[in-house]
Design a protein around this motif. Structure first.
Motif, mmCIF file in Angstrom:
data_model
loop_
_atom_site.group_PDB
_atom_site.id
_atom_site.type_symbol
_atom_site.label_atom_id
_atom_site.label_comp_id
_atom_site.label_asym_id
_atom_site.label_seq_id
_atom_site.Cartn_x
_atom_site.Cartn_y
_atom_site.Cartn_z
ATOM 1 N N ALA A 67 3.522 0.562 5.279
ATOM 2 C CA ALA A 67 2.521 -0.267 5.429
ATOM 3 C C ALA A 67 1.248 0.531 4.778
ATOM 4 N N LEU A 68 1.299 1.830 4.713
ATOM 5 C CA LEU A 68 0.457 2.777 3.719
ATOM 6 C C LEU A 68 0.416 2.485 2.368
ATOM 7 N N MET A 69 1.765 2.263 1.665
ATOM 8 C CA MET A 69 1.887 2.056 0.335
ATOM 9 C C MET A 69 1.398 0.592 0.157
ATOM 10 N N ASP A 70 1.492 -0.243 1.226
ATOM 11 C CA ASP A 70 0.969 -1.608 0.880
ATOM 12 C C ASP A 70 -0.514 -1.769 1.148
ATOM 13 N N GLY A 71 -1.236 -0.563 1.430
ATOM 14 C CA GLY A 71 -2.625 -0.670 1.307
ATOM 15 C C GLY A 71 -3.543 -0.868 2.507
#
Length: 311
Positions: free
Chosen positions: A275-279
């Motif tokens: 989720a972090l990499m998805d922004g």
């Protein structure tokens, strides 16, 4: 969780909430200073108990045999002490009532860290340990980290991260004031690199992300990981020092180096790192050492209602 209402407008208790800030990058770290400025601006009573030097990646180490030194530090709007101990030491002393003349914080926030702390990396994190220690002592807490990328991030992003997290902090304070914050966990929060365009807050579970480190022999003692001390500073002045011939004759010197090993496994849905990499700004309930999954459904509903009006 309580309904989506502003604690300032509904609480019968006019006492300003007390927030203790700690970290692992040290009391001079910009992430901590930006966070304190936001909290002071929001009219919280702000206390700071943070390490007097960088204690990154010390995990949950504590000082047992020696006394800790506490030195008063001037931070505008806050009562602050630099502590000669680990993040867990700082949090423990800060919530004990001994350091701040009997004042016990309503909430402890550890951060804002340079570098994310998601997946298995929470085990190494001194930032997470500061929040975990408060949790162990019965005080609600958050750990906040920013996903720093050397080629993209600037110190302004740490300031934006502090601003972006204020709706969440205010929401948690409201729950704490109304005694509706879950007692069985604390929150581990990670902020994406492009914080100015983050997609929202997302409740996640701890994933299995792990960036392995390799080793290589070296002749100079230089920092291997970026911190606030090396962020955006010319590499011409890194504080490196050549190892003397006498030392080199008697010992070998090794340093950790990033080893970007490709992981063929696809990260699971609803995990923190994905989720972090998805922004998204991820909010992971942690109970002791791992994700407390029992709170996930309830917290997802709470987040949707509590923060919808703030985004």
């Amino acid at each position: 969780m309580a309904n989506a209402m502003d604690w300032k407008a509904t609480s019968a208790d006019d006492r300003r909430p007390v927030v203790l800030v700690t970290n692992d990058d040290g009391i001079d770290a910009p992430g901590l200073r930006f966070l304190v400025a936001q909290l002071v601006g929001a009219r919280y009573t702000v206390l700071v108990s943070a390490p007097d030097k960088d204690y990154s990646a010390v995990s949950h180490g504590i000082t047992w045999r020696h006394a800790l030194r506490a030195k008063r530090v001037e931070i505008e709007g806050a009562t602050a002490f630099a502590i000669s101990g680990t993040p867990a030491d700082c949090a423990s002393l800060g919530v004990s009532g001994e350091l701040f003349d009997g004042l016990i914080p309503d909430l402890v926030i550890s951060g804002i860290n340079v570098g994310h702390n998601s997946g298995y990396h929470i085990v190494y994190s001194g930032t997470v340990a500061g929040a975990r220690e408060a949790f162990f002592n019965g005080v609600p807490s958050l750990a906040i980290s920013y996903n720093w990328v050397g080629s993209k991030s600037t110190l302004d992003d740490l300031k934006l991260a502090a601003e972006a997290c204020m709706p969440l902090i205010n929401a948690v304070v409201y729950e704490v004031k109304n005694k509706s914050f879950p007692e069985g966990c604390f929150f581990n929060v990670d902020v994406p690199t492009d914080v100015s365009h983050f997609k929202g807050f997302k409740i996640t579970k701890q994933g299995k992300f792990f960036m392995r480190a390799g080793w290589e022999q070296t002749t100079v003692d230089t920092p291997t990981l970026e911190s606030y001390q090396t962020a955006n500073i010319s590499t011409a002045n890194t504080g490196s020092s050549e190892v003397s011939d006498s030392v080199a004759e008697n010992q070998l010197l090794f340093k950790r180096v990033p080893a970007r090993i490709k992981n063929e496994e696809v990260e699971e849905e609803e995990t923190d790192h994905r989720a972090l990499m998805d922004g998204y700004i991820t909010v992971t309930p942690i109970g002791g050492l791992s994700c407390n999954v029992q709170y996930l459904p309830e917290l997802k509903t709470w987040l949707e209602h509590r923060l919808a009006s703030s985004l």
